[in-house]
Design a protein around this motif. Sequence first.
Motif, PDB file in Angstrom:
ATOM      1  N   GLY A 144     -70.664 -12.793  -1.859  1.00  0.00           N
ATOM      2  CA  GLY A 144     -69.411 -12.453  -2.514  1.00  0.00           C
ATOM      3  C   GLY A 144     -68.327 -12.098  -1.516  1.00  0.00           C
ATOM      4  N   THR A 145     -67.246 -11.513  -2.038  1.00  0.00           N
ATOM      5  CA  THR A 145     -66.098 -11.117  -1.231  1.00  0.00           C
ATOM      6  C   THR A 145     -65.759  -9.662  -1.520  1.00  0.00           C
ATOM      7  OG1 THR A 145     -65.212 -13.373  -1.326  1.00  0.00           O
ATOM      8  CG2 THR A 145     -63.692 -11.627  -0.672  1.00  0.00           C
ATOM      9  N   VAL A 146     -65.561  -8.886  -0.465  1.00  0.00           N
ATOM     10  CA  VAL A 146     -65.220  -7.470  -0.629  1.00  0.00           C
ATOM     11  C   VAL A 146     -63.819  -7.353  -1.227  1.00  0.00           C
ATOM     12  CG1 VAL A 146     -64.815  -5.283   0.564  1.00  0.00           C
ATOM     13  CG2 VAL A 146     -66.684  -6.789   1.306  1.00  0.00           C
ATOM     14  N   ARG A 147     -63.696  -6.558  -2.293  1.00  0.00           N
ATOM     15  CA  ARG A 147     -62.402  -6.359  -2.946  1.00  0.00           C
ATOM     16  C   ARG A 147     -61.947  -4.902  -2.944  1.00  0.00           C
ATOM     17  NH1 ARG A 147     -60.683 -11.284  -2.311  1.00  0.00           N
ATOM     18  NH2 ARG A 147     -61.604 -12.852  -3.706  1.00  0.00           N
ATOM     19  N   TYR A 148     -62.871  -3.974  -2.622  1.00  0.00           N
ATOM     20  CA  TYR A 148     -62.496  -2.555  -2.619  1.00  0.00           C
ATOM     21  C   TYR A 148     -63.467  -1.787  -1.735  1.00  0.00           C
ATOM     22  CZ  TYR A 148     -61.832   2.258  -4.158  1.00  0.00           C
ATOM     23  OH  TYR A 148     -61.607   3.609  -4.181  1.00  0.00           O
ATOM     24  N   VAL A 149     -62.943  -0.812  -0.985  1.00  0.00           N
ATOM     25  CA  VAL A 149     -63.773   0.101  -0.195  1.00  0.00           C
ATOM     26  C   VAL A 149     -63.196   1.502  -0.369  1.00  0.00           C
ATOM     27  CG1 VAL A 149     -64.682   0.697   2.076  1.00  0.00           C
ATOM     28  CG2 VAL A 149     -64.229  -1.705   1.523  1.00  0.00           C
ATOM     29  N   GLY A 150     -63.995   2.428  -0.887  1.00  0.00           N
ATOM     30  CA  GLY A 150     -63.481   3.786  -1.061  1.00  0.00           C
ATOM     31  C   GLY A 150     -64.293   4.585  -2.061  1.00  0.00           C
ATOM     32  N   LYS A 151     -63.737   5.713  -2.484  1.00  0.00           N
ATOM     33  CA  LYS A 151     -64.394   6.604  -3.437  1.00  0.00           C
ATOM     34  C   LYS A 151     -64.278   6.051  -4.854  1.00  0.00           C
ATOM     35  CE  LYS A 151     -64.982   9.784  -0.194  1.00  0.00           C
ATOM     36  NZ  LYS A 151     -66.303  10.181   0.327  1.00  0.00           N
ATOM     37  N   ILE A 152     -65.263   6.375  -5.683  1.00  0.00           N
ATOM     38  CA  ILE A 152     -65.219   6.020  -7.102  1.00  0.00           C
ATOM     39  C   ILE A 152     -65.709   7.231  -7.894  1.00  0.00           C
ATOM     40  CG2 ILE A 152     -65.998   4.443  -8.904  1.00  0.00           C
ATOM     41  CD1 ILE A 152     -66.385   2.314  -6.857  1.00  0.00           C
ATOM     42  N   PRO A 153     -64.807   8.146  -8.245  1.00  0.00           N
ATOM     43  CA  PRO A 153     -65.213   9.359  -8.967  1.00  0.00           C
ATOM     44  C   PRO A 153     -65.812   9.070 -10.333  1.00  0.00           C
ATOM     45  CG  PRO A 153     -62.812   9.164  -8.839  1.00  0.00           C
ATOM     46  CD  PRO A 153     -63.380   8.141  -7.918  1.00  0.00           C
ATOM     47  N   GLU A 154     -65.530   7.887 -10.896  1.00  0.00           N
ATOM     48  CA  GLU A 154     -66.124   7.547 -12.188  1.00  0.00           C
ATOM     49  C   GLU A 154     -67.642   7.382 -12.079  1.00  0.00           C
ATOM     50  OE1 GLU A 154     -61.934   6.832 -12.291  1.00  0.00           O
ATOM     51  OE2 GLU A 154     -63.457   6.031 -10.929  1.00  0.00           O
ATOM     52  N   ILE A 155     -68.136   7.089 -10.870  1.00  0.00           N
ATOM     53  CA  ILE A 155     -69.582   7.010 -10.647  1.00  0.00           C
ATOM     54  C   ILE A 155     -70.080   8.363 -10.161  1.00  0.00           C
ATOM     55  CG2 ILE A 155     -71.436   5.872  -9.383  1.00  0.00           C
ATOM     56  CD1 ILE A 155     -69.697   3.403  -9.167  1.00  0.00           C
ATOM     57  N   ASP A 164     -68.699  11.717  -7.029  1.00  0.00           N
ATOM     58  CA  ASP A 164     -67.702  12.124  -6.039  1.00  0.00           C
ATOM     59  C   ASP A 164     -68.232  12.074  -4.611  1.00  0.00           C
ATOM     60  OD1 ASP A 164     -65.698  12.648  -7.918  1.00  0.00           O
ATOM     61  OD2 ASP A 164     -66.546  14.615  -8.360  1.00  0.00           O
ATOM     62  N   GLU A 165     -69.443  11.566  -4.429  1.00  0.00           N
ATOM     63  CA  GLU A 165     -70.056  11.608  -3.110  1.00  0.00           C
ATOM     64  C   GLU A 165     -70.095  10.227  -2.470  1.00  0.00           C
ATOM     65  OE1 GLU A 165     -73.230  15.126  -3.062  1.00  0.00           O
ATOM     66  OE2 GLU A 165     -73.767  13.529  -4.449  1.00  0.00           O
ATOM     67  N   GLY A 166     -69.623  10.152  -1.235  1.00  0.00           N
ATOM     68  CA  GLY A 166     -69.773   8.931  -0.465  1.00  0.00           C
ATOM     69  C   GLY A 166     -68.826   7.806  -0.846  1.00  0.00           C
ATOM     70  N   THR A 167     -68.948   6.732  -0.087  1.00  0.00           N
ATOM     71  CA  THR A 167     -68.084   5.563  -0.226  1.00  0.00           C
ATOM     72  C   THR A 167     -68.805   4.455  -0.977  1.00  0.00           C
ATOM     73  OG1 THR A 167     -67.027   6.102   1.881  1.00  0.00           O
ATOM     74  CG2 THR A 167     -66.741   3.861   1.062  1.00  0.00           C
ATOM     75  N   TRP A 168     -68.033   3.712  -1.772  1.00  0.00           N
ATOM     76  CA  TRP A 168     -68.556   2.565  -2.508  1.00  0.00           C
ATOM     77  C   TRP A 168     -67.809   1.306  -2.078  1.00  0.00           C
ATOM     78  CZ3 TRP A 168     -72.602   2.818  -6.013  1.00  0.00           C
ATOM     79  CH2 TRP A 168     -73.018   4.105  -6.369  1.00  0.00           C
ATOM     80  N   VAL A 169     -68.464   0.172  -2.260  1.00  0.00           N
ATOM     81  CA  VAL A 169     -67.854  -1.120  -1.945  1.00  0.00           C
ATOM     82  C   VAL A 169     -67.816  -1.954  -3.226  1.00  0.00           C
ATOM     83  CG1 VAL A 169     -67.981  -3.218  -0.555  1.00  0.00           C
ATOM     84  CG2 VAL A 169     -68.747  -1.031   0.412  1.00  0.00           C
ATOM     85  N   PHE A 187     -70.314  -2.849  -7.880  1.00  0.00           N
ATOM     86  CA  PHE A 187     -70.021  -1.743  -6.975  1.00  0.00           C
ATOM     87  C   PHE A 187     -71.331  -1.284  -6.346  1.00  0.00           C
ATOM     88  CE2 PHE A 187     -66.528  -1.651 -10.007  1.00  0.00           C
ATOM     89  CZ  PHE A 187     -65.432  -1.544  -9.169  1.00  0.00           C
ATOM     90  N   VAL A 188     -71.383  -1.287  -5.021  1.00  0.00           N
ATOM     91  CA  VAL A 188     -72.624  -0.996  -4.310  1.00  0.00           C
ATOM     92  C   VAL A 188     -72.351  -0.043  -3.155  1.00  0.00           C
ATOM     93  CG1 VAL A 188     -73.657  -3.223  -4.895  1.00  0.00           C
ATOM     94  CG2 VAL A 188     -72.322  -2.999  -2.793  1.00  0.00           C
ATOM     95  N   ARG A 189     -73.416   0.530  -2.626  1.00  0.00           N
ATOM     96  CA  ARG A 189     -73.298   1.363  -1.439  1.00  0.00           C
ATOM     97  C   ARG A 189     -73.166   0.483  -0.196  1.00  0.00           C
ATOM     98  NH1 ARG A 189     -71.615   6.495  -2.374  1.00  0.00           N
ATOM     99  NH2 ARG A 189     -73.080   7.711  -3.652  1.00  0.00           N
ATOM    100  N   PRO A 190     -72.487   0.965   0.839  1.00  0.00           N
ATOM    101  CA  PRO A 190     -72.255   0.148   2.037  1.00  0.00           C
ATOM    102  C   PRO A 190     -73.518  -0.351   2.720  1.00  0.00           C
ATOM    103  CG  PRO A 190     -70.776   2.031   2.020  1.00  0.00           C
ATOM    104  CD  PRO A 190     -71.744   2.242   0.890  1.00  0.00           C
TER     105      PRO A 190
END
Length: 253
Positions: free
Chosen positions: A179-190, A192-197, A227-230
């Motif tokens: 696939g293609t990366v479209r977002y890198v950052g926090k996702i509080p809806e999932i 508040d910890e760590g970064t999601w891709v 949405f997955v972990r790095p």
Amino acid sequence: MEDFTVHLTSDLTSSERRLSPDWTVEYFKHRVELITGIPPEFQKIWIYRTNQSNDRHELDNSLDVKTTHLDDLNISPSTRIHVENTSSDPDLLELQKELLESNSSNGGEELFKLNEQRYDELPNTVKKWKKESKLGRYDPKFREQKEKLLRESDEIADNISVDDRCKLSNKSSSSFRLGTVRYVGKIPEINDEGTWVGVELDEPFGKNDGSIKGKRYFTCRQNYGSFVRPFVVETGDFPPETLNLDGSDEDEL
């Protein structure tokens, strides 16, 4: 064999679930408990020939659940797997009755839900097993290990950029997704910890359209977003697979 989807049902639940052929039967049965609430030792598992067929067979209880994998069971993709509860425990049966009545009054749309107190009262649950074995969040070093993993995950995310081509894979399965990366950052809806891709997949094996609980992070077709972990993301030169639709190689297999 790649991951596949089945229709998993019980007296209380009905949902589409993605399975990995690399899962052991033991791991599968523990996952089933989290979905249906039926402990592994009380699960009678019926595997249907197809989703629309009444032709079924019972999972062989003599199998070694620690070494037998789902790939060994010849489960057809998109078929139905039904989990029957063989427990005669009165508390569990009473709870099932309550949930069935609740589901009926809500049009059958409710999934299996337990409040924490009722779940703690049940015998032989995954939660009790984890507590006794000091696994997961019951491990005294859990918080320290979790913070270490989050730091390592954030470090990996620093090297992932929007529009990078990527491959998604994990240790529990030999399959992967491009696939293609479209977002890198926090996702509080999932959480508040760590970064999601956020990844737009090349094929419709995702779970969303780039949004989570009403919040949009990127836009793609339904079931192409994930949405997955790095640490499951590998960036690189991964060109999209293209299908030849012009018929020029129709003699090739």
